[in-house]
Design a protein around this motif. Structure first.
Motif, PDB file in Angstrom:
ATOM      1  N   LEU A  37       0.871  -1.315  -0.096  1.00 10.94           N
ATOM      2  CA  LEU A  37      -0.007   0.036   0.067  1.00 10.94           C
ATOM      3  C   LEU A  37       0.769   1.344  -0.024  1.00 10.94           C
ATOM      4  O   LEU A  37       0.526   1.862  -0.788  1.00 10.94           O
ATOM      5  CB  LEU A  37      -0.936  -0.012   1.273  1.00 10.94           C
ATOM      6  CG  LEU A  37      -1.863   1.189   1.356  1.00 10.94           C
ATOM      7  CD1 LEU A  37      -2.865   1.232   0.129  1.00 10.94           C
ATOM      8  CD2 LEU A  37      -2.641   0.899   2.632  1.00 10.94           C
ATOM      9  N   ALA A  38       1.686   1.206   0.808  1.00 11.93           N
ATOM     10  CA  ALA A  38       2.790   2.466   0.869  1.00 11.93           C
ATOM     11  C   ALA A  38       3.554   2.696  -0.594  1.00 11.93           C
ATOM     12  O   ALA A  38       3.495   3.991  -1.070  1.00 11.93           O
ATOM     13  CB  ALA A  38       4.113   2.013   2.059  1.00 11.93           C
ATOM     14  N   ALA A  49       0.827   4.003  -2.835  1.00  8.26           N
ATOM     15  CA  ALA A  49       0.718   5.409  -2.675  1.00  8.26           C
ATOM     16  C   ALA A  49       1.861   6.307  -3.238  1.00  8.26           C
ATOM     17  O   ALA A  49       1.453   7.577  -3.767  1.00  8.26           O
ATOM     18  CB  ALA A  49       0.488   5.744  -1.075  1.00  8.26           C
ATOM     19  N   SER A  50       2.919   5.909  -3.202  1.00 14.27           N
ATOM     20  CA  SER A  50       3.954   6.591  -3.750  1.00 14.27           C
ATOM     21  C   SER A  50       4.186   6.650  -5.374  1.00 14.27           C
ATOM     22  O   SER A  50       4.396   7.535  -6.137  1.00 14.27           O
ATOM     23  CB  SER A  50       5.437   5.900  -3.475  1.00 14.27           C
ATOM     24  OG  SER A  50       5.705   5.805  -1.987  1.00 14.27           O
ATOM     25  N   VAL A  81       1.189   6.578  -7.046  1.00 12.43           N
ATOM     26  CA  VAL A  81       0.238   7.443  -7.344  1.00 12.43           C
ATOM     27  C   VAL A  81       0.776   9.119  -7.100  1.00 12.43           C
ATOM     28  O   VAL A  81       0.392   9.905  -7.813  1.00 12.43           O
ATOM     29  CB  VAL A  81      -1.172   7.242  -6.588  1.00 12.43           C
ATOM     30  CG1 VAL A  81      -2.029   8.342  -6.412  1.00 12.43           C
ATOM     31  CG2 VAL A  81      -1.935   5.917  -6.725  1.00 12.43           C
ATOM     32  N   ALA A  82       1.371   9.323  -6.278  1.00 10.65           N
ATOM     33  CA  ALA A  82       1.982  10.420  -5.807  1.00 10.65           C
ATOM     34  C   ALA A  82       2.976  11.089  -7.206  1.00 10.65           C
ATOM     35  O   ALA A  82       3.002  11.916  -7.478  1.00 10.65           O
ATOM     36  CB  ALA A  82       2.848  10.602  -4.580  1.00 10.65           C
ATOM     37  N   ALA A 130      -1.873  13.414  -2.459  1.00  8.57           N
ATOM     38  CA  ALA A 130      -1.042  12.093  -2.746  1.00  8.57           C
ATOM     39  C   ALA A 130       0.234  12.062  -2.115  1.00  8.57           C
ATOM     40  O   ALA A 130       0.555  10.894  -1.577  1.00  8.57           O
ATOM     41  CB  ALA A 130      -1.032  11.712  -4.464  1.00  8.57           C
ATOM     42  N   LEU A 174      -0.250  11.605   1.665  1.00  7.97           N
ATOM     43  CA  LEU A 174      -0.790   9.931   2.044  1.00  7.97           C
ATOM     44  C   LEU A 174       0.666   9.213   1.864  1.00  7.97           C
ATOM     45  O   LEU A 174       0.740   8.169   2.735  1.00  7.97           O
ATOM     46  CB  LEU A 174      -1.738   9.541   0.995  1.00  7.97           C
ATOM     47  CG  LEU A 174      -2.347   8.133   1.222  1.00  7.97           C
ATOM     48  CD1 LEU A 174      -2.914   7.769   2.475  1.00  7.97           C
ATOM     49  CD2 LEU A 174      -3.112   7.784  -0.183  1.00  7.97           C
ATOM     50  N   ALA A 175       1.138   9.391   0.918  1.00 10.02           N
ATOM     51  CA  ALA A 175       2.552   8.401   0.840  1.00 10.02           C
ATOM     52  C   ALA A 175       3.450   8.750   1.973  1.00 10.02           C
ATOM     53  O   ALA A 175       3.911   7.689   2.146  1.00 10.02           O
ATOM     54  CB  ALA A 175       3.080   8.828  -0.540  1.00 10.02           C
ATOM     55  N   LEU A 221       2.175   6.991   4.981  1.00  6.67           N
ATOM     56  CA  LEU A 221       2.425   5.693   4.936  1.00  6.67           C
ATOM     57  C   LEU A 221       3.766   4.844   4.967  1.00  6.67           C
ATOM     58  O   LEU A 221       3.681   3.741   5.089  1.00  6.67           O
ATOM     59  CB  LEU A 221       1.624   4.986   3.707  1.00  6.67           C
ATOM     60  CG  LEU A 221       0.005   5.291   3.886  1.00  6.67           C
ATOM     61  CD1 LEU A 221      -0.603   4.609   2.370  1.00  6.67           C
ATOM     62  CD2 LEU A 221      -0.670   4.106   4.585  1.00  6.67           C
TER      63      LEU A 221
END
Length: 82
Positions: free
Chosen positions: A44-45, A48-49, A51-52, A74, A77-78, A81
């Motif tokens: 998940l981390a 998120a990275s 997506v960023a 984004a 959030l990254a 996480l």
């Protein structure tokens, strides 16, 4: 014959029920004892990275007033996480 006529007349004078609802009961069992809380995984981390990074690329290549805010969210959030 007279009894039938008076019985029929008596039936007609009774008011009809205003609302007719069926009686239906449903039992629902939820497995609350099976719910567990876990820390976010590495996958998940990493997602998120990614997506960023994609949000940053889109911000540089497209003109949209929403993209800077999307990139900031984004990245936040990254960072949370990691």
């Amino acid at each position: 014959m007279a009894d039938r006529q008076t019985a029929a007349a008596a039936r007609r004078t009774l008011p009809a029920p205003a609302i007719v609802t069926p009686l239906t009961k449903v039992n629902l069992a939820l497995p609350f004892s099976k719910i567990t809380i876990e820390e976010p995984g590495k996958d998940l981390a990493e997602l998120a990275s990614t997506v960023a990074a994609l949000a940053a690329v889109m911000e540089r290549t497209a003109e949209d007033p929403f993209l800077p805010e999307l990139r900031k969210r984004a990245e936040a959030l990254a960072a949370r996480l990691r």
